[in-house]
Write an enzyme that holds these catalytic residues in place. Structure first.
Site, PDB file in Angstrom:
ATOM      1  CE  LYS A  88     -26.275 -64.650 -30.535  1.00  0.00           C
ATOM      2  NZ  LYS A  88     -25.129 -64.651 -29.667  1.00  0.00           N
ATOM      3  CG  ASN A  89     -25.873 -61.621 -27.490  1.00  0.00           C
ATOM      4  OD1 ASN A  89     -25.760 -62.832 -27.711  1.00  0.00           O
ATOM      5  ND2 ASN A  89     -25.353 -60.700 -28.286  1.00  0.00           N
TER       6      ASN A  89
ATOM      7  CB  CYS B 222     -18.681 -64.756 -34.515  1.00  0.00           C
ATOM      8  SG  CYS B 222     -20.372 -65.296 -34.748  1.00  0.00           S
TER       9      CYS B 222
ATOM     10  CG  ASP C 170     -23.499 -57.445 -32.067  1.00  0.00           C
ATOM     11  OD1 ASP C 170     -23.034 -58.558 -32.261  1.00  0.00           O
ATOM     12  OD2 ASP C 170     -23.217 -56.757 -31.064  1.00  0.00           O
TER      13      ASP C 170
ATOM     14  CB  VAL D 273     -16.827 -53.176 -30.357  1.00  0.00           C
ATOM     15  CG1 VAL D 273     -17.056 -54.247 -29.293  1.00  0.00           C
ATOM     16  CG2 VAL D 273     -17.598 -51.907 -30.011  1.00  0.00           C
TER      17      VAL D 273
ATOM     18  NE  ARG E 105     -16.424 -64.707 -26.569  1.00  0.00           N
ATOM     19  CZ  ARG E 105     -15.162 -65.064 -26.435  1.00  0.00           C
ATOM     20  NH1 ARG E 105     -14.638 -65.990 -27.196  1.00  0.00           N
ATOM     21  NH2 ARG E 105     -14.409 -64.511 -25.526  1.00  0.00           N
TER      22      ARG E 105
HETATM   23  N1  EPU Z   1     -12.209 -58.428 -24.464  1.00  0.00           N
HETATM   24  C1  EPU Z   1     -10.929 -58.626 -23.995  1.00  0.00           C
HETATM   25  N2  EPU Z   1     -10.749 -59.479 -22.938  1.00  0.00           N
HETATM   26  C2  EPU Z   1     -11.781 -60.143 -22.355  1.00  0.00           C
HETATM   27  C3  EPU Z   1     -13.099 -59.924 -22.840  1.00  0.00           C
HETATM   28  C4  EPU Z   1     -13.272 -59.063 -23.898  1.00  0.00           C
HETATM   29  O1  EPU Z   1      -9.966 -58.040 -24.510  1.00  0.00           O
HETATM   30  O2  EPU Z   1     -11.557 -60.914 -21.408  1.00  0.00           O
HETATM   31  C5  EPU Z   1     -12.412 -57.527 -25.613  1.00  0.00           C
HETATM   32  C6  EPU Z   1     -12.947 -58.285 -26.842  1.00  0.00           C
HETATM   33  O3  EPU Z   1     -11.909 -58.921 -27.555  1.00  0.00           O
HETATM   34  C7  EPU Z   1     -13.634 -57.188 -27.630  1.00  0.00           C
HETATM   35  C8  EPU Z   1     -14.148 -56.265 -26.529  1.00  0.00           C
HETATM   36  O4  EPU Z   1     -13.435 -56.594 -25.339  1.00  0.00           O
HETATM   37  O5  EPU Z   1     -12.693 -56.500 -28.425  1.00  0.00           O
HETATM   38  C9  EPU Z   1     -15.621 -56.364 -26.268  1.00  0.00           C
HETATM   39  O6  EPU Z   1     -15.979 -57.705 -25.980  1.00  0.00           O
HETATM   40  P1  EPU Z   1     -17.166 -58.048 -24.980  1.00  0.00           P
HETATM   41  O7  EPU Z   1     -16.612 -58.817 -23.839  1.00  0.00           O
HETATM   42  O8  EPU Z   1     -17.930 -56.803 -24.700  1.00  0.00           O
HETATM   43  O9  EPU Z   1     -18.041 -58.991 -25.885  1.00  0.00           O
HETATM   44  P2  EPU Z   1     -18.648 -60.415 -25.522  1.00  0.00           P
HETATM   45  O10 EPU Z   1     -19.235 -60.401 -24.169  1.00  0.00           O
HETATM   46  O11 EPU Z   1     -17.702 -61.491 -25.886  1.00  0.00           O
HETATM   47  C10 EPU Z   1     -21.071 -59.829 -26.316  1.00  0.00           C
HETATM   48  C11 EPU Z   1     -22.006 -60.388 -27.330  1.00  0.00           C
HETATM   49  C12 EPU Z   1     -21.531 -60.017 -28.728  1.00  0.00           C
HETATM   50  C13 EPU Z   1     -21.485 -58.501 -28.834  1.00  0.00           C
HETATM   51  C14 EPU Z   1     -20.588 -57.930 -27.734  1.00  0.00           C
HETATM   52  C15 EPU Z   1     -20.573 -56.422 -27.715  1.00  0.00           C
HETATM   53  C16 EPU Z   1     -22.791 -62.386 -26.256  1.00  0.00           C
HETATM   54  C17 EPU Z   1     -22.812 -63.864 -26.219  1.00  0.00           C
HETATM   55  N3  EPU Z   1     -22.048 -61.844 -27.208  1.00  0.00           N
HETATM   56  O12 EPU Z   1     -19.831 -60.444 -26.582  1.00  0.00           O
HETATM   57  O13 EPU Z   1     -22.505 -60.500 -29.625  1.00  0.00           O
HETATM   58  O14 EPU Z   1     -20.987 -58.141 -30.087  1.00  0.00           O
HETATM   59  O15 EPU Z   1     -21.017 -58.411 -26.444  1.00  0.00           O
HETATM   60  O16 EPU Z   1     -21.855 -55.918 -27.498  1.00  0.00           O
HETATM   61  O17 EPU Z   1     -23.449 -61.716 -25.465  1.00  0.00           O
HETATM   62  C18 EPU Z   1     -23.287 -61.587 -31.543  1.00  0.00           C
HETATM   63  O18 EPU Z   1     -24.389 -61.679 -30.971  1.00  0.00           O
HETATM   64  O19 EPU Z   1     -23.118 -61.878 -32.757  1.00  0.00           O
HETATM   65  C19 EPU Z   1     -22.128 -61.119 -30.795  1.00  0.00           C
HETATM   66  C20 EPU Z   1     -20.876 -61.249 -31.246  1.00  0.00           C
END
Ligand code: EPU
Length: 441
Positions: A23-24, A121, A312, A334, A97
């Site tokens: 999915k991601n 989430c 995850d 994370v 997101r």
């Molecule tokens: N963060 C910031 N500022 C930003 C972006 C992120 O402070 O502008 C912080 C977040 O708050 C978090 C950390 O950086 O503490 C990591 O966030 P990241 O940006 O890596 O996560 P994401 O891109 O929002 C994706 C996956 C998540 C997965 C994470 C880490 C998708 C749609 N979501 O999220 O998946 O946990 O990477 O691998 O790709 C899930 O599938 O259930 C899920 C939450």
């Protein structure tokens, strides 16, 4: 209409299921299709709600989407990309997101982007400061236009730049990639995320004509090009779903073969699974996860960015750790708020204490702050059935695993959240011999 899953637990999950694409990754490749001058074809697409949401977003922007759910193929034709109606954009507020990743592609195609407020989430604050900062560095102008969205323009085009992420964020790295590939000149990203889903996105962008290099020190360099074409690509497997079924096999004392699972993306999980006392067999297109009998071992675990133990995987594995001998320690580095799901496990009989302190040695952004982001799990403890309301996607699947491992009947509410990331999970539970029944109230 609310769906409730009635789970009569206490029996091992045994059998074989198949897992499709991640999915991601799939959702990001769908966004990348907007950058092409010709249609793209994506294969191994799972039938999960996030794919429906992104299909909807593509459609309202004029991309013709042909989605064969059974075959798992998505054909996307972006030749008529157009500005979406605000009402249609607003209708997607809070859904996911992914919309924030449309910024770069829409700016390149249309010169402006309207982005609805994001969903996803509630596992932490989940700010988008890196995303907006990166877009500004490329030369975009960002303004909040209503209570429910953001308006972004690029009056002078988008230009390559050098950027260093203070934390290797997955989404921010994808934002930069999807914008830099068509920006004028060169872009360099330091401290980039290098998750397998990002590598697959880079593979897609390369197929489209992009110039991207990845160094071993988390530096990604991109040379902007004038045109990108469509791609044909088969998604990598969903390593989160694979691990979730592995953890479910272990927690229930079962034996589950996951077809479509691939070893390289799973290495860190497999090492941990083995340390806990789980067993696995790997073949070309499947991984069999099973409880070999005897006691499980307690472990010390810290989540981290790739190639570390991914966040995850943490929640499903914690359920199995409630069945391990002794004290396990988990340090979540994370997300600041990804241990809330343990409340329900405690109510089911697990002994889990959460702490604000960092119980581990990895650098962590949450140490001196007020977040319960470490846990000590004392096992083994019998789990007892309870009625549970699912809090989020991964936490929800963990609750489901706990209900399957627990003696008695649990009613699990709000399970539509699990559809966001787990394809046909009720069908798969039936295939594994679980006594579950979907009811609508
Ligand atoms: N963060 C910031 N500022 C930003 C972006 C992120 O402070 O502008 C912080 C977040 O708050 C978090 C950390 O950086 O503490 C990591 O966030 P990241 O940006 O890596 O996560 P994401 O891109 O929002 C994706 C996956 C998540 C997965 C994470 C880490 C998708 C749609 N979501 O999220 O998946 O946990 O990477 O691998 O790709 C899930 O599938 O259930 C899920 C939450």
């Amino acid at each position: 209409m609310n769906s409730v899953l009635r789970v009569n637990g206490g029996r091992p999950l045994v059998g074989e299921i198949a897992v499709r694409g991640a999915k991601n990754f799939v959702s990001k490749a769908m966004v990348a299709s907007v950058l092409g001058s010709s249609p793209s074809l994506l294969r191994n697409v799972p039938q999960v709600r996030d794919v429906e949401v992104v299909s909807g977003l593509l459609s309202i922007h004029g991309v013709a989407v042909d989605y064969d759910r059974d075959a798992g193929t998505l054909r996307m034709d972006p030749s008529a990309v157009d500005t979406a109606r605000l009402a249609d954009i607003d209708a997607h507020a809070g859904s996911s997101r992914i919309p924030i990743l449309f910024c770069g592609p829409l700016l390149h195609r249309l010169g402006e982007a309207f982005i609805p407020d994001l969903g996803g989430c509630q596992i932490g604050d989940r700010p988008i400061n890196y995303h907006l900062d990166i877009l500004r560095e490329f030369g975009a102008k960002v303004e909040k236009f209503t209570d429910t969205g953001i308006h972004i323009t690029a009056p002078n085009g988008l230009h390559g730049m050098k950027y260093r992420l203070s934390y290797p964020s997955v989404g921010a790295t994808e934002q930069l990639l999807l914008t830099a590939v068509r920006a004028e000149g060169k872009t360099e990203l330091s401290n980039a995320a290098i998750e397998p889903e990002i590598m697959d996105l880079i593979a897609v962008l390369q197929k489209m004509g992009a110039l991207i290099s990845v160094d071993t020190d988390r530096v990604i360099r991109i040379e902007g090009v004038d045109e990108l074409v469509g791609f044909t690509h088969t998604s990598l497997c969903d390593r989160i779903e694979v691990a979730s079924w592995g953890a479910a096999a272990l927690a229930t004392g079962g034996d589950v073969t996951v077809r479509g699972a691939s070893q390289p993306e799973m290495m860190t999980f497999l090492n941990t699974f083995r340390k806990v006392g789980g067993a696995f067999d790997i073949s070309d297109d499947a991984i069999r996860f099973y409880h070999p009998g005897g006691a499980l071992n307690s472990i010390v675990l810290e989540t981290d960015v790739h190639p570390g133990f991914m966040t995850d995987w943490q929640q499903p594995l914690v359920v199995a750790l409630t069945q391990a001998n002794g004290l396990s320690i988990v340090h979540e580095t994370v997300y600041e708020n990804r241990l809330g799901f343990t409340d329900a496990l405690r109510a089911m009989g697990a002994q889990i204490q959460v702490y604000r302190e960092c119980l581990g040695g990895l650098p962590c952004r949450f140490g001196q702050r007020n977040f319960f982001h470490s846990a000590v799990i004392s096992g083994p403890t019998a789990l007892h059935a309870r009625d549970i309301t699912v809090p989020d996607l991964r936490g929800g699947f963990s609750h489901l695993i706990a209900a399957l491992a627990a003696d008695g009947v649990s009613n699990v509410r709000g399970i539509s959240l699990i559809n966001r990331g787990y394809e046909n999970f009720v069908g798969k539970l039936h295939a594994l011999g679980a006594d579950v029944e979907m009811r609508t109230t």
